[in-house]
Design a protein around this motif. Structure first.
Motif, mmCIF file in Angstrom:
data_model
loop_
_atom_site.group_PDB
_atom_site.id
_atom_site.type_symbol
_atom_site.label_atom_id
_atom_site.label_comp_id
_atom_site.label_asym_id
_atom_site.label_seq_id
_atom_site.Cartn_x
_atom_site.Cartn_y
_atom_site.Cartn_z
ATOM 1 N N LEU A 78 34.857 38.498 34.628
ATOM 2 C CA LEU A 78 35.662 39.794 33.382
ATOM 3 C C LEU A 78 36.129 40.585 34.240
ATOM 4 C CD1 LEU A 78 33.805 39.392 30.695
ATOM 5 C CD2 LEU A 78 35.415 38.276 30.491
ATOM 6 N N HIS A 79 37.477 41.246 34.415
ATOM 7 C CA HIS A 79 37.348 42.531 35.027
ATOM 8 C C HIS A 79 37.130 43.451 34.036
ATOM 9 C CE1 HIS A 79 39.899 45.104 37.472
ATOM 10 N NE2 HIS A 79 40.795 45.568 36.903
ATOM 11 N N ARG A 80 36.141 44.570 33.953
ATOM 12 C CA ARG A 80 36.284 45.059 32.854
ATOM 13 C C ARG A 80 37.130 46.562 33.360
ATOM 14 N NH1 ARG A 80 32.201 43.947 29.048
ATOM 15 N NH2 ARG A 80 30.795 42.211 29.479
ATOM 16 N N GLU A 81 37.405 47.188 31.894
ATOM 17 C CA GLU A 81 37.431 49.009 31.924
ATOM 18 C C GLU A 81 37.152 49.003 31.123
ATOM 19 O OE1 GLU A 81 41.737 48.673 33.573
ATOM 20 O OE2 GLU A 81 42.126 46.612 32.877
ATOM 21 N N PRO A 82 37.912 51.073 30.874
ATOM 22 C CA PRO A 82 37.962 51.303 29.443
ATOM 23 C C PRO A 82 38.972 50.229 28.855
ATOM 24 C CG PRO A 82 37.380 53.251 31.384
ATOM 25 C CD PRO A 82 37.689 51.504 31.880
ATOM 26 N N VAL A 83 39.335 50.399 27.543
ATOM 27 C CA VAL A 83 40.048 50.077 26.625
ATOM 28 C C VAL A 83 40.744 50.270 25.337
ATOM 29 C CG1 VAL A 83 41.309 47.868 25.707
ATOM 30 C CG2 VAL A 83 40.229 47.457 27.945
ATOM 31 N N ALA A 84 41.636 51.641 25.472
ATOM 32 C CA ALA A 84 41.663 51.552 23.743
ATOM 33 C C ALA A 84 41.640 50.908 23.135
ATOM 34 C CB ALA A 84 43.156 52.362 24.328
ATOM 35 N N LEU A 85 41.076 50.669 21.991
ATOM 36 C CA LEU A 85 41.656 49.340 21.354
ATOM 37 C C LEU A 85 42.838 50.033 20.372
ATOM 38 C CD1 LEU A 85 40.192 46.458 20.373
ATOM 39 C CD2 LEU A 85 38.300 47.717 19.304
ATOM 40 N N ASP A 86 42.361 51.029 20.219
ATOM 41 C CA ASP A 86 43.920 51.779 19.058
ATOM 42 C C ASP A 86 44.435 51.125 19.842
ATOM 43 O OD1 ASP A 86 44.094 54.561 19.381
ATOM 44 O OD2 ASP A 86 42.884 53.410 20.607
ATOM 45 N N GLU A 87 45.198 51.347 21.200
ATOM 46 C CA GLU A 87 46.876 51.361 21.539
ATOM 47 C C GLU A 87 46.904 49.241 21.384
ATOM 48 O OE1 GLU A 87 46.843 53.126 25.159
ATOM 49 O OE2 GLU A 87 46.767 54.811 24.581
ATOM 50 N N LEU A 88 45.421 49.003 21.958
ATOM 51 C CA LEU A 88 45.518 47.122 21.774
ATOM 52 C C LEU A 88 46.226 46.716 20.578
ATOM 53 C CD1 LEU A 88 43.030 44.807 23.868
ATOM 54 C CD2 LEU A 88 43.832 44.445 20.769
ATOM 55 N N VAL A 89 45.318 47.345 19.507
ATOM 56 C CA VAL A 89 45.858 47.061 18.039
ATOM 57 C C VAL A 89 47.277 46.498 17.561
ATOM 58 C CG1 VAL A 89 45.442 47.232 15.525
ATOM 59 C CG2 VAL A 89 43.410 47.213 16.780
ATOM 60 N N GLU A 105 42.791 57.947 14.150
ATOM 61 C CA GLU A 105 43.322 59.081 14.865
ATOM 62 C C GLU A 105 42.339 59.424 15.953
ATOM 63 O OE1 GLU A 105 43.145 62.609 12.724
ATOM 64 O OE2 GLU A 105 44.568 62.323 10.512
ATOM 65 N N ALA A 106 41.001 59.638 15.993
ATOM 66 C CA ALA A 106 40.152 59.176 17.316
ATOM 67 C C ALA A 106 40.132 58.247 17.703
ATOM 68 C CB ALA A 106 39.207 59.912 16.335
ATOM 69 N N ALA A 140 48.888 40.621 5.433
ATOM 70 C CA ALA A 140 47.408 40.307 6.397
ATOM 71 C C ALA A 140 47.612 42.289 6.893
ATOM 72 C CB ALA A 140 47.888 38.808 7.360
ATOM 73 N N ALA A 141 46.734 41.699 7.025
ATOM 74 C CA ALA A 141 46.552 43.339 7.679
ATOM 75 C C ALA A 141 45.431 43.541 8.504
ATOM 76 C CB ALA A 141 45.260 44.237 6.321
ATOM 77 N N VAL A 142 45.467 44.516 9.541
ATOM 78 C CA VAL A 142 44.588 44.523 10.263
ATOM 79 C C VAL A 142 44.365 46.055 10.736
ATOM 80 C CG1 VAL A 142 44.560 44.629 13.325
ATOM 81 C CG2 VAL A 142 45.974 42.928 12.177
ATOM 82 N N LEU A 143 42.998 46.681 10.627
ATOM 83 C CA LEU A 143 42.678 47.377 10.113
ATOM 84 C C LEU A 143 40.718 48.458 11.459
ATOM 85 C CD1 LEU A 143 41.586 47.154 6.238
ATOM 86 C CD2 LEU A 143 43.643 48.482 7.669
ATOM 87 N N LEU A 144 40.685 48.771 12.053
ATOM 88 C CA LEU A 144 40.468 49.733 12.897
ATOM 89 C C LEU A 144 39.956 50.688 12.938
ATOM 90 C CD1 LEU A 144 39.072 49.195 15.725
ATOM 91 C CD2 LEU A 144 41.195 50.421 17.196
ATOM 92 N N ASP A 200 27.892 54.949 17.454
ATOM 93 C CA ASP A 200 28.745 55.044 18.666
ATOM 94 C C ASP A 200 29.247 53.455 18.300
ATOM 95 O OD1 ASP A 200 26.979 53.275 18.479
ATOM 96 O OD2 ASP A 200 26.832 54.188 21.042
ATOM 97 N N ARG A 201 29.925 52.676 17.020
ATOM 98 C CA ARG A 201 29.952 51.314 17.052
ATOM 99 C C ARG A 201 31.709 51.812 16.253
ATOM 100 N NH1 ARG A 201 26.544 47.544 18.119
ATOM 101 N NH2 ARG A 201 28.089 46.457 17.229
ATOM 102 N N PHE A 202 32.387 50.882 16.662
ATOM 103 C CA PHE A 202 33.879 49.832 16.087
ATOM 104 C C PHE A 202 33.493 48.793 15.231
ATOM 105 C CE2 PHE A 202 33.652 47.782 19.814
ATOM 106 C CZ PHE A 202 34.246 46.172 19.478
ATOM 107 N N ARG A 203 34.955 48.655 14.448
ATOM 108 C CA ARG A 203 34.716 47.762 13.974
ATOM 109 C C ARG A 203 36.027 47.262 13.108
ATOM 110 N NH1 ARG A 203 33.006 47.627 8.005
ATOM 111 N NH2 ARG A 203 35.132 48.938 7.490
ATOM 112 N N LEU A 204 36.103 46.270 13.867
ATOM 113 C CA LEU A 204 37.463 45.819 13.897
ATOM 114 C C LEU A 204 38.185 44.347 12.842
ATOM 115 C CD1 LEU A 204 40.331 45.428 16.722
ATOM 116 C CD2 LEU A 204 40.804 43.760 14.800
ATOM 117 N N ARG A 205 38.547 44.781 11.192
ATOM 118 C CA ARG A 205 39.192 43.322 10.879
ATOM 119 C C ARG A 205 40.286 43.303 10.383
ATOM 120 N NH1 ARG A 205 36.084 44.991 4.663
ATOM 121 N NH2 ARG A 205 33.927 43.972 6.509
ATOM 122 N N VAL A 206 40.326 41.899 10.300
ATOM 123 C CA VAL A 206 41.381 40.814 10.313
ATOM 124 C C VAL A 206 41.497 40.613 8.802
ATOM 125 C CG1 VAL A 206 43.235 39.114 11.087
ATOM 126 C CG2 VAL A 206 42.136 40.829 12.732
#
Length: 300
Positions: A133-144, A168-169, A201-205, A211-217
């Motif tokens: 895996l090529h790990r790096e900091p990823v902006a999950l909101d931008e990915l969504v 927003e954050a 259909a909805a995608v909710l981040l 310090d956890r996140f949830r991405l729901r589809v």
């Protein structure tokens, strides 16, 4: 001296012959170990080397078998939408009256082909014995947002309303962005493709505890029987509802999503929402550091 060396020479010759037989049989037969002296240690070393070679050969055979099966499945998957696409393009050439419907269907098939090709690249990477895996900091909101932008045109043409929301954050994770984006894309495409005209259909981040996140589809499509929810991540498994609506396909999209999530230490859960349909939750830990890019081996 000759009498003393005779037994040693005999053991060395027997060991040499045993190693040759094992090598000629692709190291399928073990090397017999005789004694606890230096010759016995040498025999044990040859036997250990043979076991390692056998393990490597078995892993190679498994990889080749998986590659052959995947290429056969992918060829089947690609040929079906290509044939359908050719038919729709022929309709467009035949006349303008049916043009819009044929164009919508052709776009759906082209989108499906693109998903298959992307999944082929991902499977080639994660099916390795030790995926890297090529790990790096990823902006999950931008990915969504990117995933939503990519899928909204096809959702609109299939009559499915696709909505999304991000906090927003910023939400950052340490991930291989190519793999994680394809995993999320697969789940979103699944929510669209197995839905119905007039569906949603909805995608909710969102940030959750600490310090956890949830991405729901979530979607309101035909749904999955409760007994089949636990099998959705299995390679090749497709629920009865999915097979009824779209009989083509080899059931790789959600399997890839589950594999990618596991490689990143991200949870993936399937559930049936109160209104029906399917709910898929990615849950994990946010990334706050500024670490440099790194390539890591992932073990499953």
């Amino acid at each position: 001296m000759l009498l003393a060396l005779g037994p040693i020479v005999g053991r060395i010759r027997r060991l040499t012959e045993a190693v040759r037989r094992s090598a000629s049989a692709s190291y399928a037969s073990p090397v017999p170990v005789d004694g606890d002296d230096e010759i016995g240690e040498l025999a044990r070393a040859f036997d250990a080397a043979g076991r390692e070679v056998r393990a490597q050969l078995a892993a190679k055979d498994r990889r080749e078998l998986a590659l052959r099966e995947f290429l056969a499945n992918t060829t089947h998957d690609v040929m079906i939408p290509l044939t359908v696409l050719q038919g729709h393009l022929s309709e467009l050439l035949a006349g303008a009256e049916q043009g819009r419907g044929a164009l919508v269907a052709a776009m759906a098939e082209a989108h499906y082909i693109a998903a298959i090709v992307h999944n082929l690249a991902v499977m080639a990477k994660i099916d390795a014995e030790v995926p890297r895996l090529h790990r790096e900091p990823v902006a999950l909101d931008e990915l969504v947002e990117r995933v939503l932008a990519r899928h909204r045109p096809i959702a609109r043409r299939l009559g499915v309303e696709l909505d999304g929301g991000v906090p927003e954050a910023p939400v950052r994770v340490a991930a291989d962005v190519t793999l994680l984006e394809q995993a999320v894309s697969n789940v979103v495409y699944n929510a669209i493709r197995h839905n119905r005209a007039g569906g949603h259909a909805a995608v909710l981040l969102e940030h959750v505890a600490g310090d956890r996140f949830r991405l729901r589809v979530v979607d309101d499509g035909p749904g999955v029987p409760p007994a089949e929810l636990a099998r959705l991540a299995e390679r090749g498994f497709r629920s009865d509802a999915a097979r009824t609506r779209t009989p083509d396909g080899q059931g790789l999209g959600l399997h890839i999503a589950a594999r990618v999530a596991a490689l990143h230490g991200i949870g993936l859960a399937f559930a049936t929402p109160p209104g029906g349909g399917l709910q898929v939750d990615f849950t994990g830990v946010c990334h706050f550091g500024e670490a440099a890019d790194s390539t890591q081996e992932a073990h499953l």
